[in-house]
Design an enzyme around this catalytic site. Structure first.
Site, PDB file in Angstrom:
ATOM      1  N   ARG A 236       0.860  -1.183   0.000  1.00  0.00           N
ATOM      2  CA  ARG A 236       0.000   0.000   0.000  1.00  0.00           C
ATOM      3  C   ARG A 236       0.899   1.237   0.000  1.00  0.00           C
ATOM      4  NH1 ARG A 236      -3.542  -2.657  -1.544  1.00  0.00           N
ATOM      5  NH2 ARG A 236      -5.629  -2.962  -0.681  1.00  0.00           N
ATOM      6  N   GLU A 265      -2.849   7.631  -4.134  1.00  0.00           N
ATOM      7  CA  GLU A 265      -3.243   6.965  -5.364  1.00  0.00           C
ATOM      8  C   GLU A 265      -4.577   7.491  -5.898  1.00  0.00           C
ATOM      9  OE1 GLU A 265      -2.042   2.845  -4.958  1.00  0.00           O
ATOM     10  OE2 GLU A 265      -3.802   2.309  -6.140  1.00  0.00           O
ATOM     11  N   HIS A 283      -1.015   0.015  -9.941  1.00  0.00           N
ATOM     12  CA  HIS A 283      -1.639  -0.899  -8.968  1.00  0.00           C
ATOM     13  C   HIS A 283      -2.209  -2.144  -9.667  1.00  0.00           C
ATOM     14  CE1 HIS A 283      -3.714  -1.097  -4.782  1.00  0.00           C
ATOM     15  NE2 HIS A 283      -3.438  -2.316  -5.239  1.00  0.00           N
TER      16      HIS A 283
HETATM   17  C1  DGY Z   1      -5.600  -6.050  -2.671  1.00  0.00           C
HETATM   18  O1  DGY Z   1      -6.297  -7.041  -2.840  1.00  0.00           O
HETATM   19  O2  DGY Z   1      -5.534  -5.476  -1.594  1.00  0.00           O
HETATM   20  C2  DGY Z   1      -4.788  -5.592  -3.815  1.00  0.00           C
HETATM   21  O3  DGY Z   1      -4.145  -4.405  -3.581  1.00  0.00           O
HETATM   22  C3  DGY Z   1      -5.621  -5.518  -5.086  1.00  0.00           C
HETATM   23  O4  DGY Z   1      -4.724  -5.702  -6.114  1.00  0.00           O
END
Ligand code: DGY
Length: 326
Positions: A236, A265, A283
């Site tokens: 993240r 983001e 992402h």
């Molecule tokens: C998640 O599942 O948290 C991912 O970031 C999606 O790609």
């Protein structure tokens, strides 16, 4: 019952939901506009949301009938789970099904940033490849270098397993002890956070975003990294202080960064896109046909179970007062 689905679904998953409930769909690739989402949840019982949707007090206030929120994603920092619990709303996520895809993309980033894959591609497409030269496009060899993994959950361990193919020693930092059977399939040394930063040639992040992990990689952490080290983030964005990262990349404090996620983001920190020692992706860690099909199917399965009064397989807040089979 009435369900809102805020992102596009494969047909097979959509049909499964439509067979049982009235389904409000988002037929576009872009996220459902916030105003539309707020309107649609107003008289809905279930929400199958994407990681780009904020499920907060504003949304929950608008949705008095909501019984279940099924997140299409393993990370659920977009959802105020505590508030959902207070209101008796179940929440689920999709762990397990995206582990291998995310580990694969992590390795794609490790190789891309160290071996100039993206800049080499751009150079060739631009018609600039006219000769082979011994000191042209020199990168950093990956084989034998030390891989430092921060966060040793399923994805961190899947990344570690692949390191053997590159004869890379692995060190890792995990705040919670690994489950007994977790160490199978990889060799790695548990080290402190600081030791990992000081030792690793590649530092890769695989931890959830929480209050504790926000800006874990700040200016001080970046200063501890080796000047020839690379930072990889498929977890993240806010785990990294992106402004501090731009500074460290600009000054040569670290060699480079390969990022799939961003602090604000989809916006990038000022200056990030101008750097030539970064690889930047939109992402897409879990973006394979196989994985996205599994993720949406699992989110739907969770939602259907919750709305039927059964414990969803990946429920994050099943009340202890309810038995598993009610
Ligand atoms: C998640 O599942 O948290 C991912 O970031 C999606 O790609």
């Amino acid at each position: 019952m009435r369900i809102v689905v805020s992102g596009r679904l494969p047909d097979v998953v959509r049909e499964r939901l439509e067979a049982q409930h009235e389904v409000i769909l988002n037929l576009h690739d872009a996220p459902m506009a916030r105003a539309d989402l707020l309107d649609q949840v107003a008289n809905s019982d279930g929400l199958l949301c994407m990681i780009t949707d904020r499920v907060d007090a504003e949304l929950l206030d608008r949705a008095p009938n909501l019984k279940m929120v099924a997140n299409c994603g393993v990370g659920y920092d977009n959802i105020d789970v505590a508030d959902c619990s207070r209101r008796g709303i179940l929440v689920s996520n999709t762990p397990g099904v995206l582990t291998e895809a995310t580990a694969e993309l992590t390795w794609a980033l490790i190789l891309a940033i160290s071996r100039n894959v993206v800049s080499g591609d751009a150079y060739t497409r631009a018609g600039r490849f006219r000769f082979w030269a011994p000191l042209h496009f020199l990168g950093t060899e990956v084989s034998g270098k030390t891989l430092g993994i921060i966060g040793m959950g399923r994805i961190g361990r899947a990344v570690a397993r692949r390191a053997a193919g590159f004869q890379m020693p692995v060190c890792y930092y995990s705040r919670s002890p690994l489950p007994e059977d977790a160490a199978a399939g990889f060799e790695g040394e548990a080290v402190s956070f600081d030791a990992l930063l000081e030792r690793a040639d590649f530092v890769t992040l695989h931890l959830p975003l929480t209050r504790e992990t926000q800006h874990l990689i700040d200016a001080a952490a970046l200063a501890r990294m080796k000047s020839n080290a690379f930072l990889i983030n498929t977890a993240r964005g806010p785990v990294v202080d992106e402004t501090a990262l731009v500074g460290a990349l600009r000054s040569g404090q670290i060699a480079g960064a390969a990022l799939d996620v961003y602090e604000n983001e989809p916006a990038l920190a000022p200056g990030l896109a101008e750097l030539d020692n970064v690889v930047l992706l939109p992402h897409m860690g879990s973006a394979t046909w196989e994985t996205r099909t599994r993720m949406t199917a699992l989110a739907a399965e969770n939602l259907l179970a919750g709305l039927a009064g059964r414990q969803p397989p990946n429920c994050l807040n099943w009340p202890s007062s309810r038995s598993a089979d009610t």
